[in-house]
Design a protein around this motif. Structure first.
Motif, PDB file in Angstrom:
ATOM      1  N   PHE A 131      -3.359 -41.671  -6.449  1.00  0.00           N
ATOM      2  CA  PHE A 131      -3.296 -41.671  -5.438  1.00  0.00           C
ATOM      3  C   PHE A 131      -4.954 -40.909  -6.021  1.00  0.00           C
ATOM      4  O   PHE A 131      -5.796 -40.746  -5.032  1.00  0.00           O
ATOM      5  N   PHE A 138      -8.550 -47.654  -2.843  1.00  0.00           N
ATOM      6  CA  PHE A 138      -8.051 -47.385  -2.444  1.00  0.00           C
ATOM      7  C   PHE A 138      -6.765 -48.858  -1.829  1.00  0.00           C
ATOM      8  O   PHE A 138      -7.547 -49.426  -1.535  1.00  0.00           O
ATOM      9  N   ARG A 141      -1.764 -48.138   3.122  1.00  0.00           N
ATOM     10  CA  ARG A 141      -0.145 -48.129   2.611  1.00  0.00           C
ATOM     11  C   ARG A 141       0.736 -48.748   3.410  1.00  0.00           C
ATOM     12  O   ARG A 141       1.635 -49.092   2.815  1.00  0.00           O
ATOM     13  N   PHE A 162      -0.943 -38.274  -7.970  1.00  0.00           N
ATOM     14  CA  PHE A 162      -2.166 -37.371  -6.570  1.00  0.00           C
ATOM     15  C   PHE A 162      -2.070 -36.419  -7.538  1.00  0.00           C
ATOM     16  O   PHE A 162      -2.112 -35.315  -7.891  1.00  0.00           O
ATOM     17  N   LEU A 170      -0.650 -36.746   2.177  1.00  0.00           N
ATOM     18  CA  LEU A 170       0.219 -38.451   2.206  1.00  0.00           C
ATOM     19  C   LEU A 170       2.096 -37.779   2.109  1.00  0.00           C
ATOM     20  O   LEU A 170       2.699 -38.721   1.802  1.00  0.00           O
TER      21      LEU A 170
END
Ligand SMILES: O=C(O)/C=C(\CC(=O)C(=O)O)C(=O)O
Length: 313
Positions: A131, A138, A141, A162, A170
């Motif tokens: 991420f 991107f 999800r 991330f 998230l």
């Protein structure tokens, strides 16, 4: 020996450090370097068209030589974004390792069941969801959740990378993942902030409230703001990161992993001496028991469960 790649490296790229020192800290027998990469070589395993950086080559032979030099027994090779979802370099390294390497792959939703099984047979035990915006485009999800459901059936886990400011956004997605979830580099805390401040507290809360979440206490060289660098024999480098890593190890001793992150992609400032990185381990895991969990018991449970009496669930 390093050789020039057929690819042109990203501007400012720093190559990995040659001739790392022998660590002063003796690793426990059977220690696993649970986060490292191979890059190419580009002539054999070309870098992906969608990559955000072009690295120097870092071959399986060079990784295995580092393993021997540092005193590790095994490696977990994590697919790096410069290879996209083309896992051939990582798979080739696992297959050439004589059972001493397992892998973490990147897959798209178009991956077939046969391809997943072939990855499993090669030694892959997880997929990585990235991420970090400078590294990947991107991915919706719902696509990631679909992949998660499929790899869960193989008994794999999910590695997530991330940055700390993105954890609130998230949180719900991570909570929905049906597998063990391994966070890269402690969720990249800003170590210039207070260790008892809200940002790191949120990460510790995330681990506390989710018993399926593990953390790699890796990458001090990436997280450190004040240094000093792991060079020129410095035995206590990256002092600002140590309290953060130690807090995670002492709070969740059965859910932590350690890795070199060799060949340290995208470091802009310096390349660490990997031997000196190993010498930081007793500062973050101060007892022999914590060291054994971090370096042997935990990675073995996750990556070689068939060799342990209690594989990770
Ligand atoms: O090596 C790491 O874990 C960190 C990386 C690179 C990376 O994750 C990748 O390319 O897949 C980074 O922060 O640039």
């Amino acid at each position: 020996m390093k050789q020039e790649s057929i690819f042109t490296k990203s501007p400012g790229w720093l190559d990995w450090y040659t001739g790392p020192s022998k660590p002063a800290f003796t690793l426990p027998a059977g220690a696993v370097d649970a986060h490292c990469h191979v890059f190419g070589p580009g002539a054999e395993f070309p870098y992906a068209a969608e990559r955000k950086y072009t690295p120097c080559d870092a071959s399986k032979a060079q990784l295995f030589a580092l393993r021997e030099q540092l005193g590790f027994s095994r490696n977990v090779i994590v697919q790096a974004t410069c290879h996209g979802a083309d896992n051939r370099a990582m798979v080739d390294a696992c297959q050439s390792s004589g059972g001493k390497a397992r892998g973490v792959a990147t897959v798209r939703r178009t991956v077939s069941d046969e391809e997943l099984q072939a990855l499993h047979d090669a030694g892959v035990r997880g997929v990585r969801f990235n991420f970090v915006k400078r590294l990947v485009d991107f991915t919706p999800r719902e696509e990631l959740l679909e992949i998660a459901g499929r790899v869960a059936k193989l008994g794999w886990h999910i590695v997530v990378y991330f940055e700390s400011q993105d954890l609130p956004e998230l949180w719900d997605f991570f909570s929905a993942l049906p597998t063990i979830v391994v966070v890269d580099h402690m969720g990249r805390p800003d170590v210039s902030k207070d260790i008892d401040g809200p940002e790191f507290a949120l990460f510790l809360k995330f681990m506390r409230e989710h018993p399926n979440v593990w953390s790699k206490v890796s990458c001090p060289e990436r997280l450190s703001v004040s240094g000093p660098k792991a060079l020129d024999g410095e035995r206590m480098a990256y002092r600002d990161v140590i309290p953060f890593a130690r807090r995670v190890v002492e709070s969740f001793p059965d859910r932590v992993l350690w890795g070199t992150d060799w060949p340290h992609p995208n470091l802009k400032d310096h390349m660490p001496d990997d031997g000196l990185l190993v010498d930081l381990i007793p500062h973050i895991a101060p007892t022999a028991e914590l060291q054994h969990k971090l370096l042997v018991d935990n990675p073995m449970r996750l990556y070689w469960p068939e060799e342990t009496s209690n594989g990770a669930r």
